[in-house]
Design a protein around this motif. Structure first.
Motif, short mmCIF file in Angstrom:
data_model
loop_
_atom_site.label_atom_id
_atom_site.label_comp_id
_atom_site.label_asym_id
_atom_site.label_seq_id
_atom_site.Cartn_x
_atom_site.Cartn_y
_atom_site.Cartn_z
N LEU A 249 0.85 -1.18 0.00
CA LEU A 249 0.00 0.00 0.00
C LEU A 249 0.90 1.24 0.00
O LEU A 249 1.57 1.52 0.97
N ASP A 250 0.90 1.96 -1.12
CA ASP A 250 1.79 3.11 -1.28
C ASP A 250 1.10 4.43 -1.03
O ASP A 250 1.76 5.43 -0.71
N ALA A 251 -0.21 4.47 -1.24
CA ALA A 251 -0.95 5.73 -1.15
C ALA A 251 -2.42 5.40 -0.94
O ALA A 251 -2.80 4.23 -0.84
N VAL A 252 -3.24 6.44 -0.87
CA VAL A 252 -4.67 6.24 -0.65
C VAL A 252 -5.45 6.86 -1.81
O VAL A 252 -4.94 7.72 -2.55
N GLY A 253 -6.69 6.40 -1.98
CA GLY A 253 -7.59 6.99 -2.95
C GLY A 253 -7.09 6.89 -4.39
O GLY A 253 -6.55 5.87 -4.81
N GLU A 254 -7.28 7.99 -5.15
CA GLU A 254 -6.94 8.00 -6.57
C GLU A 254 -5.46 7.74 -6.82
O GLU A 254 -5.09 7.09 -7.79
N LEU A 255 -4.60 8.25 -5.95
CA LEU A 255 -3.17 8.04 -6.14
C LEU A 255 -2.80 6.57 -6.00
O LEU A 255 -1.95 6.06 -6.73
N SER A 256 -3.46 5.87 -5.09
CA SER A 256 -3.19 4.43 -4.95
C SER A 256 -3.57 3.68 -6.22
O SER A 256 -2.90 2.74 -6.64
N GLU A 257 -4.65 4.12 -6.86
CA GLU A 257 -5.13 3.46 -8.08
C GLU A 257 -4.25 3.78 -9.28
O GLU A 257 -4.14 2.97 -10.21
N LEU A 258 -3.60 4.96 -9.28
CA LEU A 258 -2.67 5.29 -10.36
C LEU A 258 -1.33 4.61 -10.16
O LEU A 258 -0.76 4.03 -11.08
N ALA A 259 -0.79 4.67 -8.93
CA ALA A 259 0.54 4.09 -8.68
C ALA A 259 0.52 2.58 -8.90
O ALA A 259 1.47 2.02 -9.47
N ARG A 260 -0.55 1.92 -8.47
CA ARG A 260 -0.68 0.47 -8.65
C ARG A 260 -1.96 0.22 -9.44
O ARG A 260 -3.02 -0.06 -8.87
N HIS A 261 -1.84 0.34 -10.76
CA HIS A 261 -2.98 0.24 -11.66
C HIS A 261 -3.64 -1.13 -11.53
O HIS A 261 -3.00 -2.16 -11.65
N GLY A 262 -4.93 -1.10 -11.26
CA GLY A 262 -5.70 -2.32 -10.99
C GLY A 262 -6.31 -2.28 -9.60
O GLY A 262 -7.23 -3.04 -9.28
N THR A 263 -5.80 -1.37 -8.78
CA THR A 263 -6.33 -1.22 -7.42
C THR A 263 -7.75 -0.67 -7.44
O THR A 263 -8.06 0.27 -8.17
N ASN A 264 -8.60 -1.27 -6.64
CA ASN A 264 -9.89 -0.68 -6.29
C ASN A 264 -9.76 -0.24 -4.84
O ASN A 264 -9.74 -1.07 -3.93
N TRP A 265 -9.63 1.05 -4.62
CA TRP A 265 -9.27 1.55 -3.29
C TRP A 265 -10.26 1.10 -2.22
O TRP A 265 -9.85 0.64 -1.15
N ASN A 266 -11.54 1.18 -2.49
CA ASN A 266 -12.53 0.82 -1.47
C ASN A 266 -12.44 -0.67 -1.11
O ASN A 266 -12.53 -1.04 0.07
#
Length: 465
Positions: A249-266
């Motif tokens: 887990l590198d970040a939260v929200g939109e940034l987490s989804e950009l940094a690790r493409h494929g993440t669904n933050w919720n």
């Protein structure tokens, strides 16, 4: 033993070998990927065990010399960060005398081949394509890697079992009564059949007294016929067993989804939240890079909100490769701005259980900054331009916006853009200038980019100005 230097020695060269999805064998996951010490297609693990490279590491450690292959851990320690070497020594140091006793101090030859710590990365299968990754660890990266570099490091989906000289499960069966710790990584281990088969083998053999560790994007708790909660329970119930999940887990929200493409933050947030308190030890293990370093305070606050123990924040993975994501290439203005932001966050921390650990994280980040890159300014500029190039291409291909989630970089990116003399020639600008793919001839590169650049990018035309 009395002459062994605890600030040099590591137990892993006496208990461990790490295997990459492409079959490359390394002393551990911290050693350089570009210099493997063997490959399972041509070497058995026994052959590598007393190969020249591993013998050199043992000999130098026993004689108080820092092996060059282990420089990444020593760099961390020199900047005040707890390294994986130190963590391994903390976990296995009590067995050090037994481990080294059959070693020739003059040659580094070790007579006892036994794998007590497993890190077999069976394939590069993954459901994510993180920005700092590539086909070597993610099967999803193929098209983007071609767009960036004109070719791929790894051809699609690979696995270490298909062409190995010795079937990897032979080693698993051979050492199932010796193993003390298993590290599952990938690719993504939670979507690999082999991971679940190993758990079933351990349970059948009565070896639930093993330390099971993961590095995972934690997008799955159930996979195919397997339910992790049920498979983990025997290890949790065993007083000598342990299950530790290190969430990338590198970040939260939109940034987490950009940094690790494929993440669904919720979904990720809920998976972590629902697992805390079940007996599974949840760790948060961010990779610190240009992608997320300015948003670390938000990440720290979310970790607190989730209820992850401050002791379970693993803060030692400062990205040094790919070079263009290394935070030390930031401009002096951005470095100063970031240090002020981190120090201000540290000074406002409430006096609670998290204060010491989060203060340590901030100090570690600043110390890493102060360990300057030992390269010419020209090379720093090359890396900055490569960051801009890679970001531009991936933003277009993935329909993402790096600057939207990292607005502090907008002026810096404009400065980098203005420094590029060939920015009006798009096909020239987008060529890979890093020499990472040096075995492709210039003619081949020209052909690839002139004919296929726009189709790779998925656009008709892209202006940089």
């Amino acid at each position: 033993m009395k002459n062994i230097k605890k600030d040099i020695i590591c137990p892993l060269p006496w208990s461990h070998l790490m295997i990459q999805p492409n079959g490359n064998i390394q002393p551990c996951c911290m050693t350089p990927t570009e210099t493997p010490i063997g490959n399972t297609k041509v070497n058995s693990l026994e052959e590598v065990w007393n190969g020249d490279e591993l013998k050199t590491i043992r000999r130098e450690m026993l004689n108080g010399i820092r092996p060059s292959m282990c420089s990444r851990c020593y760099l961390m320690e020199d900047t005040g960060v707890i390294s994986p070497r130190q963590s391994a020594l903390n976990r296995h140091g009590k067995n050090l005398e037994t481990l080294v006793k059959d070693t020739n101090i003059e040659t580094g030859h070790n007579d006892t081949f036994v794998l007590k710590y497993w890190d077999f990365r069976f394939s590069n299968i993954c459901n994510f394509k993180c920005r700092m990754c590539g086909t070597f660890a993610s099967s999803k990266w193929v098209d983007d890697e071609i767009a960036l570099h004109g070719r791929v490091v790894t051809e699609g989906l690979v696995d270490i079992r298909s062409d190995s000289k010795v079937e990897i499960f032979d080693y698993i069966d051979r050492f199932i009564n010796d193993v003390e710790e298993i590290y599952f990584a990938g690719g993504e281990p939670l979507i690999m059949d082999e991971h679940y088969i190993i758990l079933e083998k351990l349970i059948k053999a009565g070896r639930t007294n093993v330390d099971i560790r993961y590095n995972t994007n934690f997008s799955h708790i159930k996979f195919k016929k397997w339910n992790l909660e049920k498979l983990w329970k025997p290890f949790i119930d065993d007083k000598n067993g342990k299950v530790s999940v290190m969430v990338s887990l590198d970040a939260v929200g939109e940034l987490s989804e950009l940094a690790r493409h494929g993440t669904n933050w919720n979904e990720l947030y809920n998976n972590i939240k629902s697992t805390i308190g079940t007996g599974v030890h949840i760790f948060i293990s961010p990779t610190i890079s240009i992608l997320n370093v300015f948003e670390l305070p938000k990440l720290f606050d979310t970790i607190r909100e989730l209820g992850v123990s401050p002791h379970n924040i693993i803060f030692n993975n400062f990205l040094t490769e790919p070079h263009h994501f290394d935070i030390r290439i930031l401009s002096e203005e951005l470095k100063s701005e970031l240090i002020d932001k981190l120090l201000n966050y540290k000074n406002q921390l409430p006096n609670d259980a998290y204060k010491f650990k989060l203060s340590y994280c901030v100090d570690s980040c600043i110390n890493f900054f102060n360990n300057k890159l030992d390269i010419e300014q020209h090379e720093i500029e090359v890396r900055r331009r490569e960051l801009f190039r890679v970001t531009t291409i991936l933003d277009i291909r993935r329909n993402e916006n790096f600057i939207k989630v990292n607005p502090q970089y907008e002026n810096w990116f404009n400065q980098i853009r203005d420094s590029i003399t060939n920015k009006s020639v798009v096909t020239d600008f987008f060529k890979d200038k890093t020499n990472q793919y040096h075995n492709i001839t210039d003619a081949k590169k020209d052909s690839l980019y002139s004919d296929n650049l726009y189709s790779y990018l998925g656009i008709k035309k892209h202006k940089l100005i």
